[in-house]
Design a protein around this motif. Sequence first.
Motif, mmCIF file in Angstrom:
data_model
loop_
_atom_site.group_PDB
_atom_site.id
_atom_site.type_symbol
_atom_site.label_atom_id
_atom_site.label_comp_id
_atom_site.label_asym_id
_atom_site.label_seq_id
_atom_site.Cartn_x
_atom_site.Cartn_y
_atom_site.Cartn_z
ATOM 1 N N LYS A 112 0.818 -1.273 0.009
ATOM 2 C CA LYS A 112 0.144 0.057 0.142
ATOM 3 C C LYS A 112 0.827 1.073 0.174
ATOM 4 O O LYS A 112 0.422 2.072 -0.588
ATOM 5 C CB LYS A 112 -0.760 -0.095 1.083
ATOM 6 C CG LYS A 112 -2.320 -0.829 1.017
ATOM 7 C CD LYS A 112 -3.520 -0.551 1.283
ATOM 8 C CE LYS A 112 -4.598 -1.221 0.831
ATOM 9 N NZ LYS A 112 -5.043 -2.622 1.337
ATOM 10 N N LYS A 176 -10.997 -7.167 -7.494
ATOM 11 C CA LYS A 176 -11.328 -6.256 -6.414
ATOM 12 C C LYS A 176 -11.579 -4.843 -6.397
ATOM 13 O O LYS A 176 -10.592 -4.301 -7.257
ATOM 14 C CB LYS A 176 -10.255 -6.648 -5.044
ATOM 15 C CG LYS A 176 -10.219 -8.325 -4.700
ATOM 16 C CD LYS A 176 -9.052 -8.257 -3.918
ATOM 17 C CE LYS A 176 -7.823 -8.003 -4.373
ATOM 18 N NZ LYS A 176 -6.564 -8.315 -3.649
ATOM 19 N N HIS A 179 -9.691 -0.226 -4.416
ATOM 20 C CA HIS A 179 -8.879 1.071 -4.883
ATOM 21 C C HIS A 179 -9.606 2.237 -5.584
ATOM 22 O O HIS A 179 -9.225 3.238 -5.996
ATOM 23 C CB HIS A 179 -7.790 0.756 -5.761
ATOM 24 C CG HIS A 179 -6.589 -0.104 -4.856
ATOM 25 N ND1 HIS A 179 -5.472 0.313 -4.396
ATOM 26 C CD2 HIS A 179 -6.961 -1.310 -4.275
ATOM 27 C CE1 HIS A 179 -4.815 -0.529 -3.788
ATOM 28 N NE2 HIS A 179 -5.417 -1.541 -3.582
ATOM 29 N N ASP A 187 -16.991 -5.587 -6.005
ATOM 30 C CA ASP A 187 -16.011 -6.778 -6.477
ATOM 31 C C ASP A 187 -16.793 -7.534 -7.247
ATOM 32 O O ASP A 187 -18.217 -7.892 -7.148
ATOM 33 C CB ASP A 187 -15.598 -7.752 -5.047
ATOM 34 C CG ASP A 187 -14.730 -6.883 -3.951
ATOM 35 O OD1 ASP A 187 -14.029 -5.961 -4.327
ATOM 36 O OD2 ASP A 187 -15.047 -7.083 -2.862
#
Length: 264
Positions: A112, A176, A179, A187
């Motif tokens: 991250k 996914k 972000h 999702d």
Amino acid sequence: MKQVARALTIAGSDSGGGAGIQADLKTFHQFGAYGMSAITAITVQSTLGVFGVYPMTTEAVAQQIHEVLRDIGADAAKTGMLFDAAIIRAVADELRPYNKLKLVVDPVMIAKGGAKLLQDDAIEALTKGLLPLAEVVTPNVPEAECLTGMQIRNAEQMREAAKAIHALGVRNVMMKGGHLEGDEVRDILYDGQAFHEIVHERIQTRHTHGTGCTFSAALTAELAKGTPLIEAVEKANRFIFEAIKTAPELGGGHGPTNHWAVIE
Ligand SMILES: Nc1ncnc2c1ncn2[C@@H]1O[C@H](COP(=O)(O)OP(=O)(O)OP(=O)(O)O)[C@@H](O)[C@H]1O
Ligand SMILES: Cc1ncc(CO)c(N)n1
């Protein structure tokens, strides 16, 4: 003999305990699966970031997988941080003979905070060597962009990218949406024919360290137990939502999620 679901994680160690091997083993345990590990690299991490990356030798990675599989065996396995092309090829070579094992490939590339967990020249080894062995691949948006060369800004582009990744030869693609921006997280699972979408509220929190690892570990544990893919994805999704919501708020940066989370 007692039947217990057996799950193997092939990933990097996170000294902070929120991602990587540590997140995977805690999550396997919480789901009632017996956890095993093959460590690809030791990372020096806390909630504040990545301070060092020390890869294992390719032989050490291959040997760990080889010996646990030929003795204990596994019903499912997942890969996380694989670091470089040589490790990816060794992992694929070890897993290839076990064609009944359900493989979840989490194509971990960047932490991250921006630290590189996979070398640039390893992408081809990943797509050509490992993805064809996978039951499901679980990219986040930046990873899907890297795998496809596409720009992903919305749900429609996520679906297009899922199709492109499926075309690389993976059976199922779990995209996914953590972000992307917005009040919801979407999702999207694509099996080559239909899209199965799961939408939940976005939790406002900084404690999202290891969300991808924890999600794919929950999915792996459910597949090890024999749960069908869509149901396994739904359970893993409910687990990560609950784990983020009840995060223990550890450390001064991006803290871990709650690996003790309970879903009904
Ligand atoms: N803020 C959030 N609120 C609700 N759900 C979230 C949030 N962030 C992530 N999730 C859930 O967690 C899953 C995994 O998250 P994400 O897409 O961030 O993975 P990731 O980037 O691979 O994580 P990491 O690299 O830290 O392991 C998402 O698919 C989504 O369901
Ligand atoms: C070891 C490891 N694997 C994966 C991630 C991605 O969250 C991380 N931060 N560290």
